[in-house]
Design a protein around this motif. Structure first.
Motif, PDB file in Angstrom:
ATOM      1  N   MET A   1       0.848  -1.185   0.000  1.00 27.87           N
ATOM      2  CA  MET A   1       0.000   0.000   0.000  1.00 27.87           C
ATOM      3  C   MET A   1       0.892   1.247   0.000  1.00 27.87           C
ATOM      4  SD  MET A   1      -3.297  -0.843   0.149  1.00 27.87           S
ATOM      5  CE  MET A   1      -4.047   0.651   0.722  1.00 27.87           C
ATOM      6  N   SER A   2       0.262   2.361  -0.294  1.00 26.75           N
ATOM      7  CA  SER A   2       0.997   3.624  -0.275  1.00 26.75           C
ATOM      8  C   SER A   2       0.122   4.699   0.354  1.00 26.75           C
ATOM      9  CB  SER A   2       1.396   4.018  -1.692  1.00 26.75           C
ATOM     10  OG  SER A   2       0.246   4.189  -2.483  1.00 26.75           O
ATOM     11  N   GLY A   3       0.738   5.815   0.672  1.00 33.68           N
ATOM     12  CA  GLY A   3       0.013   6.916   1.291  1.00 33.68           C
ATOM     13  C   GLY A   3       0.669   8.247   0.995  1.00 33.68           C
ATOM     14  N   VAL A   4      -0.036   9.302   1.376  1.00 31.65           N
ATOM     15  CA  VAL A   4       0.445  10.665   1.187  1.00 31.65           C
ATOM     16  C   VAL A   4       0.195  11.433   2.474  1.00 31.65           C
ATOM     17  CG1 VAL A   4       0.151  12.814  -0.108  1.00 31.65           C
ATOM     18  CG2 VAL A   4      -0.127  10.635  -1.268  1.00 31.65           C
ATOM     19  N   LYS A   5       1.168  12.202   2.885  1.00 30.74           N
ATOM     20  CA  LYS A   5       1.014  13.132   4.004  1.00 30.74           C
ATOM     21  C   LYS A   5       1.334  14.525   3.495  1.00 30.74           C
ATOM     22  CE  LYS A   5       1.727  10.183   7.955  1.00 30.74           C
ATOM     23  NZ  LYS A   5       0.316  10.028   8.163  1.00 30.74           N
ATOM     24  N   TRP A   6       0.635  15.496   4.073  1.00 28.17           N
ATOM     25  CA  TRP A   6       0.815  16.888   3.689  1.00 28.17           C
ATOM     26  C   TRP A   6       1.355  17.652   4.890  1.00 28.17           C
ATOM     27  CZ3 TRP A   6      -1.341  18.262  -1.202  1.00 28.17           C
ATOM     28  CH2 TRP A   6      -2.129  17.270  -1.795  1.00 28.17           C
ATOM     29  N   LEU A   7       2.349  18.494   4.640  1.00 25.40           N
ATOM     30  CA  LEU A   7       2.915  19.341   5.684  1.00 25.40           C
ATOM     31  C   LEU A   7       3.032  20.760   5.155  1.00 25.40           C
ATOM     32  CD1 LEU A   7       5.977  17.100   6.691  1.00 25.40           C
ATOM     33  CD2 LEU A   7       3.749  17.161   7.816  1.00 25.40           C
ATOM     34  N   TYR A   8       2.919  21.728   6.066  1.00 24.90           N
ATOM     35  CA  TYR A   8       3.255  23.111   5.758  1.00 24.90           C
ATOM     36  C   TYR A   8       4.477  23.454   6.593  1.00 24.90           C
ATOM     37  CZ  TYR A   8      -1.543  23.992   3.982  1.00 24.90           C
ATOM     38  OH  TYR A   8      -2.745  23.982   3.299  1.00 24.90           O
ATOM     39  N   ILE A   9       5.416  24.177   6.005  1.00 24.84           N
ATOM     40  CA  ILE A   9       6.546  24.713   6.753  1.00 24.84           C
ATOM     41  C   ILE A   9       6.425  26.229   6.687  1.00 24.84           C
ATOM     42  CG2 ILE A   9       9.048  24.836   6.997  1.00 24.84           C
ATOM     43  CD1 ILE A   9       9.256  22.150   5.576  1.00 24.84           C
ATOM     44  N   SER A  10       6.261  26.851   7.852  1.00 29.93           N
ATOM     45  CA  SER A  10       6.081  28.306   7.920  1.00 29.93           C
ATOM     46  C   SER A  10       7.411  29.019   7.709  1.00 29.93           C
ATOM     47  CB  SER A  10       5.491  28.699   9.276  1.00 29.93           C
ATOM     48  OG  SER A  10       6.462  28.517  10.294  1.00 29.93           O
ATOM     49  N   THR A  11       7.353  30.329   7.602  1.00 25.04           N
ATOM     50  CA  THR A  11       8.577  31.113   7.436  1.00 25.04           C
ATOM     51  C   THR A  11       9.476  31.021   8.675  1.00 25.04           C
ATOM     52  OG1 THR A  11       7.356  33.072   8.154  1.00 25.04           O
ATOM     53  CG2 THR A  11       7.615  32.756   5.779  1.00 25.04           C
ATOM     54  N   GLU A  12       8.893  30.644   9.816  1.00 25.76           N
ATOM     55  CA  GLU A  12       9.675  30.446  11.042  1.00 25.76           C
ATOM     56  C   GLU A  12      10.163  29.000  11.155  1.00 25.76           C
ATOM     57  OE1 GLU A  12       6.342  31.667  11.403  1.00 25.76           O
ATOM     58  OE2 GLU A  12       7.083  33.719  11.160  1.00 25.76           O
ATOM     59  N   ASN A  13       9.968  28.214  10.085  1.00 24.41           N
ATOM     60  CA  ASN A  13      10.366  26.800  10.014  1.00 24.41           C
ATOM     61  C   ASN A  13       9.617  25.917  11.005  1.00 24.41           C
ATOM     62  OD1 ASN A  13      12.260  27.198   7.897  1.00 24.41           O
ATOM     63  ND2 ASN A  13      13.624  28.111   9.405  1.00 24.41           N
ATOM     64  N   LYS A  14       8.410  26.319  11.356  1.00 27.23           N
ATOM     65  CA  LYS A  14       7.542  25.482  12.171  1.00 27.23           C
ATOM     66  C   LYS A  14       6.739  24.602  11.217  1.00 27.23           C
ATOM     67  CE  LYS A  14       4.069  25.636  15.785  1.00 27.23           C
ATOM     68  NZ  LYS A  14       3.158  26.454  16.561  1.00 27.23           N
ATOM     69  N   ILE A  15       6.569  23.332  11.592  1.00 25.25           N
ATOM     70  CA  ILE A  15       5.900  22.383  10.706  1.00 25.25           C
ATOM     71  C   ILE A  15       4.499  22.060  11.212  1.00 25.25           C
ATOM     72  CG2 ILE A  15       5.980  20.061   9.743  1.00 25.25           C
ATOM     73  CD1 ILE A  15       8.897  20.372   9.406  1.00 25.25           C
ATOM     74  N   TYR A  16       3.550  22.074  10.280  1.00 29.35           N
ATOM     75  CA  TYR A  16       2.158  21.769  10.572  1.00 29.35           C
ATOM     76  C   TYR A  16       1.750  20.579   9.723  1.00 29.35           C
ATOM     77  CZ  TYR A  16       2.140  26.531  12.398  1.00 29.35           C
ATOM     78  OH  TYR A  16       2.427  27.660  13.103  1.00 29.35           O
ATOM     79  N   LYS A  17       1.239  19.534  10.365  1.00 24.61           N
ATOM     80  CA  LYS A  17       0.706  18.381   9.635  1.00 24.61           C
ATOM     81  C   LYS A  17      -0.728  18.718   9.235  1.00 24.61           C
ATOM     82  CE  LYS A  17      -0.266  13.515   9.975  1.00 24.61           C
ATOM     83  NZ  LYS A  17      -1.073  12.722  10.860  1.00 24.61           N
ATOM     84  N   ILE A  18      -1.048  18.524   7.974  1.00 21.07           N
ATOM     85  CA  ILE A  18      -2.348  18.895   7.433  1.00 21.07           C
ATOM     86  C   ILE A  18      -3.066  17.630   6.962  1.00 21.07           C
ATOM     87  CG2 ILE A  18      -3.530  20.304   5.700  1.00 21.07           C
ATOM     88  CD1 ILE A  18      -1.828  21.895   7.703  1.00 21.07           C
ATOM     89  N   PRO A  19      -4.351  17.463   7.341  1.00 20.35           N
ATOM     90  CA  PRO A  19      -5.101  16.309   6.824  1.00 20.35           C
ATOM     91  C   PRO A  19      -5.286  16.418   5.304  1.00 20.35           C
ATOM     92  CG  PRO A  19      -6.370  17.507   8.500  1.00 20.35           C
ATOM     93  CD  PRO A  19      -5.131  18.283   8.243  1.00 20.35           C
ATOM     94  N   ASN A  20      -5.591  15.307   4.680  1.00 17.93           N
ATOM     95  CA  ASN A  20      -5.848  15.319   3.238  1.00 17.93           C
ATOM     96  C   ASN A  20      -6.965  16.310   2.920  1.00 17.93           C
ATOM     97  OD1 ASN A  20      -3.917  13.409   2.585  1.00 17.93           O
ATOM     98  ND2 ASN A  20      -5.324  11.707   2.843  1.00 17.93           N
ATOM     99  N   PRO A  21      -6.844  17.018   1.788  1.00 20.69           N
ATOM    100  CA  PRO A  21      -7.859  18.020   1.443  1.00 20.69           C
ATOM    101  C   PRO A  21      -9.188  17.368   1.097  1.00 20.69           C
ATOM    102  CG  PRO A  21      -6.306  17.725  -0.351  1.00 20.69           C
ATOM    103  CD  PRO A  21      -5.797  16.904   0.781  1.00 20.69           C
ATOM    104  N   LYS A  22     -10.249  18.121   1.368  1.00 19.43           N
ATOM    105  CA  LYS A  22     -11.596  17.692   1.004  1.00 19.43           C
ATOM    106  C   LYS A  22     -12.138  18.693   0.005  1.00 19.43           C
ATOM    107  CE  LYS A  22     -12.483  15.256   5.228  1.00 19.43           C
ATOM    108  NZ  LYS A  22     -12.911  15.311   6.575  1.00 19.43           N
ATOM    109  N   ASN A  23     -12.566  18.198  -1.138  1.00 23.01           N
ATOM    110  CA  ASN A  23     -13.089  19.049  -2.217  1.00 23.01           C
ATOM    111  C   ASN A  23     -12.099  20.151  -2.599  1.00 23.01           C
ATOM    112  OD1 ASN A  23     -15.510  17.562  -2.237  1.00 23.01           O
ATOM    113  ND2 ASN A  23     -16.327  18.807  -0.575  1.00 23.01           N
ATOM    114  N   GLY A  24     -10.808  19.817  -2.614  1.00 20.71           N
ATOM    115  CA  GLY A  24      -9.791  20.785  -3.010  1.00 20.71           C
ATOM    116  C   GLY A  24      -9.446  21.807  -1.951  1.00 20.71           C
ATOM    117  N   LYS A  25      -9.986  21.686  -0.740  1.00 27.66           N
ATOM    118  CA  LYS A  25      -9.706  22.640   0.341  1.00 27.66           C
ATOM    119  C   LYS A  25      -8.915  21.950   1.443  1.00 27.66           C
ATOM    120  CE  LYS A  25     -12.908  26.387   0.770  1.00 27.66           C
ATOM    121  NZ  LYS A  25     -14.018  26.963   1.490  1.00 27.66           N
ATOM    122  N   PHE A  26      -7.881  22.624   1.883  1.00 26.40           N
ATOM    123  CA  PHE A  26      -7.082  22.115   2.988  1.00 26.40           C
ATOM    124  C   PHE A  26      -7.593  22.689   4.298  1.00 26.40           C
ATOM    125  CE2 PHE A  26      -4.454  21.437  -0.636  1.00 26.40           C
ATOM    126  CZ  PHE A  26      -3.670  20.342  -0.330  1.00 26.40           C
TER     127      PHE A  26
END
Length: 153
Positions: A1-26
């Motif tokens: 199996m395979s999977g995808v995870k989404w992360l945001y890295i802010s300008t302060e280099n803080k990382i946020y784990k984001i759930p998979n988007p729903k209807n193109g919206k995060f």
């Protein structure tokens, strides 16, 4: 199996784990409203339903709206697809013969040293199996982007 995870890295280099988007919206992240962030997509293989081996990483610089939401719009998708088709299916001679203005390709986002360090630390802490593969995969991806851009010049 395979999977995808989404992360945001802010300008302060803080990382946020984001759930998979729903209807193109995060999912909204209020504290990142109206900010540019580095969106990271982690593609991985699973073992016993857990992330096991990192396969690929994808980076993109995005801007979140006033509510801290990134919405994948039709315009954005269209621009990415147009960019891909223009440069995948045309040969250099076709570009030279074209009389219309030449469109520059969308530049790939290369993470900074601080963004890479933050990403590696996060992965090693939260997903050690993915963390061990990350440096080699990131550097390989960045190397292929540099080689591609040299070919276009």
């Amino acid at each position: 199996m395979s999977g995808v995870k989404w992360l945001y890295i802010s300008t302060e280099n803080k990382i946020y784990k984001i759930p998979n988007p729903k209807n193109g919206k995060f999912k909204e992240i209020k504290e990142l409203s109206n900010q540019d962030v580095l969106k990271v997509m982690l593609y991985y293989k699973t073992k016993n339903r857990r992330p096991d081996k990192l396969v690929m990483l994808e980076f993109d610089l995005i801007t979140l709206n006033s509510e801290g939401v990134y919405e994948l719009t039709d315009e954005r998708q269209s621009k990415v697809l147009q960019n891909a088709f223009q440069f995948i299916y045309n040969r250099l001679q076709e570009f030279a013969d074209n009389k219309s203005p030449f469109e520059l390709p969308l530049a790939p986002k290369v993470p900074s040293i601080n963004e890479k360090i933050a990403l590696y630390e996060y992965l090693n802490k939260k997903f050690p199996n993915l963390g061990k593969d990350a440096p080699a995969i990131v550097e390989n991806e960045m190397g292929s982007q540099k080689n591609t851009s040299k070919k276009l010049i």
